[in-house]
Scaffold this motif. Structure first.
Motif: not given
Length: 441
Positions: A68-80, A358-367
């Motif tokens: 999920t954390a990985s997909d969230l950052t990949m989705a950011m790339a797709e959108e941007q 993106a790394l903040q989002l990933y780190a917060e999701t996976n702690r």
């Protein structure tokens, strides 16, 4: 194959590394034609970046926080970027033919994909062959912790960047230590004395162990000075030139492990055949309060994971060294094929998924611990001692692509020889042989 990591070691060590890698970051997909790969459908009209990664679970639809954390950052790339990420995935049920590392080596060398998630030994091999793009010019690369940059630099080029740094620590049952009148040990001498007391108090195996992670004790002692006050660049250069010996760095750690084995503080026979979270003292025994200490990685302490909800007071600390408790860090990394069909798009994706946002989002999701010096997240209470050390830049690296001898897998296998009865001198001879092969002597 690169001389930096001999085939005979890579094949076996990859099994250890991929177990961690699959737990750290995954992607889901469905069928590419080759039976162990899968590709999701993509919009043919849009730009596409092909991403090759492992899969943790046989079912691609199974819930997984890392995915999920990985997909969230990949989705950011797709959108941007207005492109589509096409997942090409190595599935666990097909290990019997080739390891994930072997498949990665083949696919990168033939530029079958654009973006890859790679283990440290593969980063070393492919970086030395010039098969990975130089990432040093990316904006996201400017925010890396210096040690993370060093660990992923080969021949002066930054060839991989991780989304997280995996910290290993010693998981301690504080209640047992308190009952036995013991403080948590900081140095090798204190650790041996604590084990002596614990064994006298009836804990037959003070340290629960498996066949993968005992090298953490070696790295903590071998590289405490190198990564905490040493001239890293000069010392690594001396090792790569054969002017300094890995065996000199690692002998104290191997002698320490030999003492743990000889005194019965580690069950070598059980450890040699046990997988992670199994074996004497591990898994159920540790959680039942029957084993005082085990080795594991950061994520195992998070809620609802292996050791996430103990009935006792747990603390995760660094491994003993003459400098005090020392976390041991390892990491996988994203790399881009130097000859990728969509190389520029893949590099643009890297700049998005590895940005501080993106790394903040990933780190917060996976702690988890971030590779960026600008990103920090809170952790569960048992991890605070380990986290405090990492945030203070006190740790050693168990994977460093700048070293011509691959570290994590190579030392893991030699530690297994020690568990099987090899002498310290025999283990040091194997280290010397690996170094001589890497330096061409």
């Amino acid at each position: 194959m690169s001389a930096r990591f001999p085939v005979r070691l890579r094949r076996t060590a990859a099994l250890a590394a991929v177990a961690l890698l699959c737990a750290a970051l995954t992607a889901c997909a469905s069928g590419e034609g080759a039976r162990n790969l899968a590709v999701q459908d993509s919009d043919a009209a849009a730009a596409v970046v092909n991403f090759f990664s492992p899969m943790e679970k046989a079912s691609p639809d199974a819930d997984n926080t890392a995915r999920t954390a990985s997909d969230l950052t990949m989705a950011m790339a797709e959108e941007q970027l207005g492109l589509t990420m096409a997942y090409r995935t190595y599935t666990a049920e097909d290990y019997q033919d080739k390891t994930y590392d072997e498949v990665c080596l083949e696919r990168v060398r033939s530029a079958k994909d654009d973006l890859y998630l790679l283990n440290a030994d593969v980063i070393v091999a492919l970086g030395a062959e010039g098969k990975l793009a130089d990432l040093s010019g990316l904006a996201c690369a400017q925010n890396l912790r210096e040690e993370v940059r060093a660990a992923n630099t080969v021949d002066g080029k930054l060839v991989a960047i991780p989304q997280e740094v995996v910290a290993y620590g010693l998981f301690v049952n504080k209640d047992i230590f308190k009952e036995c009148g013991l403080a948590v040990p900081s140095t090798p001498e204190e650790f041996l004395e604590a084990c002596r007391v614990l064994k006298e108090k009836g804990y037959d195996t003070p340290v629960g162990a498996n066949r993968w992670w005992l090298e953490t004790f070696v790295f903590a002692q071998a590289y405490a000075d190198l990564y905490n006050g040493g001239d890293i660049e000069a010392e690594v250069a001396a090792l790569n030139a054969g002017e300094a010996r890995y065996s000199d760095y690692m002998r104290p750690g191997f002698e320490f492990l030999k003492a743990l084995i000889d005194r019965g503080y580690i069950d070598a026979e059980d450890a040699l055949k046990s997988e992670a979270f199994e074996g004497a003292g591990e898994g159920d025994d540790f959680m039942a309060g029957e084993c005082p200490m085990v080795v594991a990685y950061w994520g195992a302490a998070n809620t609802d994971t292996a050791y996430g909800n103990p009935s006792f007071t747990m603390e995760v600390v660094g491994f003993p060294s003459e400098r005090g408790p020392m976390p041991v860090l390892s990491m996988t990394g994203y790399g881009v094929s130097a000859e990728a069909e969509h190389r520029d798009d893949a590099l643009a994706v890297m700049d998005v998924i590895l940005s501080d946002e993106a790394l903040q989002l990933y780190a917060e999701t996976n702690r988890v611990i971030s590779p960026s010096k600008n990103v920090a997240v809170d952790c569960v209470e048992p991890l605070r001692p380990l986290n405090d050390l990492v945030q203070a830049d006190t740790y050693v690296l168990a994977s460093n692509a700048g070293m011509d001898v691959e570290q994590w897998g190579s030392v893991c296998l030699i530690v297994r020889d020690l568990l099987a009865g090899a002498s310290v001198d025999e283990c040091m001879a194997k280290l010397d042989a690996l170094q001589d092969e890497a330096t061409g002597k």
